[in-house]
Design a protein around this motif. Sequence first.
Motif, PDB file in Angstrom:
ATOM      1  N   ASN A  75       0.824  -1.204   0.000  1.00 51.47           N
ATOM      2  CA  ASN A  75       0.000   0.000   0.000  1.00 51.47           C
ATOM      3  C   ASN A  75       0.867   1.266   0.000  1.00 51.47           C
ATOM      4  O   ASN A  75       0.444   2.324  -0.443  1.00 51.47           O
ATOM      5  CB  ASN A  75      -0.913  -0.041   1.229  1.00 51.47           C
ATOM      6  CG  ASN A  75      -1.928   1.072   1.204  1.00 51.47           C
ATOM      7  OD1 ASN A  75      -1.858   1.991   1.993  1.00 51.47           O
ATOM      8  ND2 ASN A  75      -2.857   1.016   0.274  1.00 51.47           N
ATOM      9  N   CYS A  76       2.081   1.118   0.533  1.00 55.64           N
ATOM     10  CA  CYS A  76       3.010   2.260   0.553  1.00 55.64           C
ATOM     11  C   CYS A  76       3.845   2.330  -0.726  1.00 55.64           C
ATOM     12  O   CYS A  76       4.823   3.080  -0.789  1.00 55.64           O
ATOM     13  CB  CYS A  76       3.945   2.163   1.752  1.00 55.64           C
ATOM     14  SG  CYS A  76       3.137   2.477   3.307  1.00 55.64           S
ATOM     15  N   GLY A  77       3.529   1.510  -1.706  1.00 57.62           N
ATOM     16  CA  GLY A  77       4.215   1.612  -2.986  1.00 57.62           C
ATOM     17  C   GLY A  77       5.311   0.597  -3.215  1.00 57.62           C
ATOM     18  O   GLY A  77       6.048   0.704  -4.193  1.00 57.62           O
ATOM     19  N   ALA A  78       5.430  -0.417  -2.325  1.00 52.96           N
ATOM     20  CA  ALA A  78       6.480  -1.425  -2.516  1.00 52.96           C
ATOM     21  C   ALA A  78       5.943  -2.568  -3.371  1.00 52.96           C
ATOM     22  O   ALA A  78       4.823  -3.026  -3.151  1.00 52.96           O
ATOM     23  CB  ALA A  78       6.943  -1.964  -1.165  1.00 52.96           C
ATOM     24  N   SER A  79       6.750  -3.020  -4.325  1.00 52.18           N
ATOM     25  CA  SER A  79       6.366  -4.178  -5.122  1.00 52.18           C
ATOM     26  C   SER A  79       6.480  -5.416  -4.225  1.00 52.18           C
ATOM     27  O   SER A  79       7.007  -5.343  -3.117  1.00 52.18           O
ATOM     28  CB  SER A  79       7.300  -4.316  -6.322  1.00 52.18           C
ATOM     29  OG  SER A  79       8.621  -4.467  -5.850  1.00 52.18           O
ATOM     30  N   TRP A  80       6.007  -6.562  -4.723  1.00 59.73           N
ATOM     31  CA  TRP A  80       6.082  -7.797  -3.918  1.00 59.73           C
ATOM     32  C   TRP A  80       7.492  -8.074  -3.399  1.00 59.73           C
ATOM     33  O   TRP A  80       7.673  -8.214  -2.183  1.00 59.73           O
ATOM     34  CB  TRP A  80       5.614  -8.993  -4.764  1.00 59.73           C
ATOM     35  CG  TRP A  80       4.156  -9.244  -4.665  1.00 59.73           C
ATOM     36  CD1 TRP A  80       3.209  -8.960  -5.598  1.00 59.73           C
ATOM     37  CD2 TRP A  80       3.460  -9.818  -3.554  1.00 59.73           C
ATOM     38  NE1 TRP A  80       1.980  -9.316  -5.138  1.00 59.73           N
ATOM     39  CE2 TRP A  80       2.088  -9.864  -3.894  1.00 59.73           C
ATOM     40  CE3 TRP A  80       3.854 -10.306  -2.316  1.00 59.73           C
ATOM     41  CZ2 TRP A  80       1.137 -10.352  -3.047  1.00 59.73           C
ATOM     42  CZ3 TRP A  80       2.892 -10.805  -1.470  1.00 59.73           C
ATOM     43  CH2 TRP A  80       1.555 -10.832  -1.832  1.00 59.73           C
ATOM     44  N   THR A 122      -8.893  -2.059 -12.150  1.00 60.19           N
ATOM     45  CA  THR A 122      -8.781  -3.505 -11.935  1.00 60.19           C
ATOM     46  C   THR A 122      -7.375  -4.037 -12.202  1.00 60.19           C
ATOM     47  O   THR A 122      -6.868  -4.857 -11.444  1.00 60.19           O
ATOM     48  CB  THR A 122      -9.794  -4.243 -12.830  1.00 60.19           C
ATOM     49  OG1 THR A 122     -11.073  -3.694 -12.568  1.00 60.19           O
ATOM     50  CG2 THR A 122      -9.806  -5.725 -12.537  1.00 60.19           C
ATOM     51  N   ARG A 123      -6.766  -3.560 -13.283  1.00 61.92           N
ATOM     52  CA  ARG A 123      -5.470  -4.136 -13.670  1.00 61.92           C
ATOM     53  C   ARG A 123      -4.271  -3.413 -13.051  1.00 61.92           C
ATOM     54  O   ARG A 123      -3.130  -3.771 -13.316  1.00 61.92           O
ATOM     55  CB  ARG A 123      -5.336  -4.140 -15.197  1.00 61.92           C
ATOM     56  CG  ARG A 123      -6.366  -5.045 -15.850  1.00 61.92           C
ATOM     57  CD  ARG A 123      -6.081  -5.291 -17.305  1.00 61.92           C
ATOM     58  NE  ARG A 123      -7.103  -6.151 -17.876  1.00 61.92           N
ATOM     59  CZ  ARG A 123      -7.134  -7.470 -17.730  1.00 61.92           C
ATOM     60  NH1 ARG A 123      -6.190  -8.075 -17.041  1.00 61.92           N
ATOM     61  NH2 ARG A 123      -8.097  -8.191 -18.284  1.00 61.92           N
ATOM     62  N   ILE A 124      -4.543  -2.411 -12.250  1.00 66.08           N
ATOM     63  CA  ILE A 124      -3.429  -1.681 -11.617  1.00 66.08           C
ATOM     64  C   ILE A 124      -3.030  -2.422 -10.335  1.00 66.08           C
ATOM     65  O   ILE A 124      -3.879  -2.687  -9.479  1.00 66.08           O
ATOM     66  CB  ILE A 124      -3.834  -0.228 -11.289  1.00 66.08           C
ATOM     67  CG1 ILE A 124      -4.216   0.496 -12.582  1.00 66.08           C
ATOM     68  CG2 ILE A 124      -2.717   0.505 -10.559  1.00 66.08           C
ATOM     69  CD1 ILE A 124      -4.736   1.901 -12.371  1.00 66.08           C
ATOM     70  N   PRO A 125      -1.753  -2.786 -10.181  1.00 67.30           N
ATOM     71  CA  PRO A 125      -1.353  -3.510  -8.974  1.00 67.30           C
ATOM     72  C   PRO A 125      -1.485  -2.645  -7.719  1.00 67.30           C
ATOM     73  O   PRO A 125      -1.482  -1.413  -7.805  1.00 67.30           O
ATOM     74  CB  PRO A 125       0.116  -3.881  -9.237  1.00 67.30           C
ATOM     75  CG  PRO A 125       0.570  -2.962 -10.302  1.00 67.30           C
ATOM     76  CD  PRO A 125      -0.627  -2.581 -11.099  1.00 67.30           C
ATOM     77  N   ALA A 126      -1.583  -3.327  -6.581  1.00 71.37           N
ATOM     78  CA  ALA A 126      -1.855  -2.634  -5.308  1.00 71.37           C
ATOM     79  C   ALA A 126      -0.863  -1.511  -5.031  1.00 71.37           C
ATOM     80  O   ALA A 126      -1.251  -0.452  -4.521  1.00 71.37           O
ATOM     81  CB  ALA A 126      -1.824  -3.649  -4.174  1.00 71.37           C
TER      82      ALA A 126
END
Lengths: 275, 357
Positions: A180-185, B78-82
Motif C-alpha cells: 500500500n506504501c508503494g512497494a512491489s512484492w 482492476t489491472r493496476i497492482p496494489a
Amino acid sequence: MAQLISRLRVWRGAVLLLAGLYFLIPMAASVWFSIDDANGISFDAYTGLLSAPGFTDSLVLTLELAAVTVVVLLLLLVPAMIAVRLGAPKLRPVLEVVCTLPLVVPPVALTAGLIGVLRWGPDYLMDTPFFQTFVFIQQPEFPLVLVIAYVLMALPLAYRALDSGLRAVDVRTLVEAARNCGASWPRAVVSVILPNLRGALLNASFLTLALVLGEFTTASILGFQPFAVWIYSVGNSQGQMSVAVSVLSLLITWVLLLLLAAAGRERRHKTTTAS
Amino acid sequence: MSTATVAPTTSATVEFRSLRRQFGTTTALDGLDLTVEPGELLALLGPSGCGKTTALRILAGFETHDSGEVLVDGEDITRIPAHKRDAGMVFQSYSLFPHLTAADNVAFGLRMRGVAKAERRRRAQELLELVGLPQRAEHYPHQMSGGQQQRIALARALALQPRVLLLDEPLSALDAKVRLSLREEIRRLQQELGITTLFVTHDQEEALSMADRVAVLRAGRLEQCATPSELYSRPATAFVAEFVGTMSRIPCSRTADGQVEVLGRRHAVDGALPADGELHVLVRPENVELAPAADGPAQVIAASFLGAVTRLTVRLPDGTEIKSDLPTEAASALPLGTHATLTLPTRPVLVDRAPTA
C-alpha cells in the motif's frame, strides 16, 4: 510455604549442578587430555594444529560447504514459506511434513540412496551433460553433493526456526501495508519481512552451520574430508591433537552461539533504549 | 492534532459497479453499486460477512473481483497492482513495521518512491505533527500505545498524498476512550485535507458520528446509502432500521384501507406494506411515550440510566417488550413494576413481517 520454597531451591540447585557436571566433566577431561604432557602442561597439540597436514584445507572446505548450504537452504525455504503463508495457507501442513521428513531418514540411509543414484549411469551416457553433472558435483575440491545432502538434513531444523519467526510476524498485514506504501512484492518481502525475521534467519543459519561443522557420516561414506572427517582421521594417529581440535570446534560453536545471542540482544537493546 | 503544512490531496470519485465476489460457496459481494463523491467520508456499515471489508480490499488491490468494475475518477483500476493504486490504507490490526521507528514508518512510502533522505525526514516530521505525535519520531511501534500506533499508521497512509484514504476498522482494537478521541481526530483531518475516504466499520455509532454518508451492506448488497440522519430517521428497510440504532417490534394488524392498527390506533405505513404474513411495527425508543397510569397496559420491567435519558423497558399483556427513552427526571416517576399508558408517534410507521421463530 517458605520451607517449600527453600526445598525447591535446593532441588533446583542440585539439578543444575548435576546437569553442569554432566556437561563440564567430559569437557574438562578433554581439555586436560589435550594439554597433559609427560613433563607437565603443554599446548603443543593446539600450536601444532595450523601446521598439521589437512587442517586448513578441511576447515576451509567445511566453512565453504556450510556457507553454501546456508545460502541454498535460505534461498529455497524463505520464499517458499512466505509464499505458502500468503498465497496458499492450506498448503502449510504439506510444506511442514515435507520439510520435517528428512528428520526420520537416518544419514546412513540418505547416503546409501545418494550413492545408489551417483553410481547409476550406463557407459553410453558418459559424454552427456547428465553424466558430467554427476561428476561435477563430486569434485573433491568442492563436493556439491555434500551441499545437497546437508540441505536435506538441515531442512527440518531451518524450517522450525523460520516457522517460529514467521509465526511472530503478521506477514500478510505487513506485506499489504508495504504494498500500500508503494512497494512491489519483492521489495515488500526484502524491506519489511526479512528484517523482522532477522532472529529466525540467524537461528536457521546457526543450526545449519552447527550441523555442517559436525557432520561425519555422509562425508565419510562418500569419501570426502571435511573437518569432522579430518578430526577422526587425525584421532587414529594423533589422539591428543584430535581432542584438541574437538575442543577448538566446540569453542568455535560457542562463539557463534554467543555472537547470535549478542546480535539479538543488541537489537532488543537498540529498540528499548530508543525511548 | 495540529493543522500542519501537509498539502491537501487531490480527492477522487470512487465507483463500484455491479461488483461481485464469491469465496467458494459464500457470496461476499452480490452486485454492489456505490459511488463515493470527491472529498466525502463514506462509511461502509454492516454485520460481519456483509462484504464491506472485501469491497475495501478490492479497491486497495488486495482482492480481486469476479465481475463488475471499480472506477477511480472514471478509470477502471482492476489491472493496476496494489502498489500503484494511489490509495493510502489504515488497517484494523496494528500494521506498523516493527523494525522501523515512527518516522521511518511514515517515510517508508517516500523511500519506495525514491525521495531523498532529507526530504523524507522533513515530510515525515510534518506528518507526525499533523497527527500530533512529533515527539514520538524515534520511537519503535512496541514503545507506543495502540492509539498512537494507529495515528502513525494514518500519517503513513497520508504520506504519499493518496487520492483515496481507506480505513479498515482502524479503531476496533482500541479502548473506548481512545476510540472516541481518535475518531474525532480522523474526521477533522479528513475534512482538512478534503480526501475521499472509505471507512469500514461494524460500529453504527462510529459510522453515524463520522461519516458524510453511510452505506449499509447486507449479504453483499447495498441496503441503503444515506446521510446519518436520514438513515436513522427514514430507514429504507427493516434491516437498516434494526441495525442502525435500537428498535422495538410491536405486533399489529392490517386494515382494509392499507394502514395498520397497533395498540388500538390506526397508523399510516411508511413504505410498502408486506402483502401477507404477520406484521410488526418498528418504533425507536425516543418515539415511544410513557405516562404513569394505574390501569395502563404497559408495565415497567427494566430501566437503564444513560445520562440525560433513561431507557425503560415495558411489557405489554401479550408479552411484547418495548423500549422507551424518557428524560431521566420523567423516568423517575416510573419505577420498576409501575403501570403506564403507551403512545406511538402519529407519523407513518415502518412495518415489517414478523420474524419466523
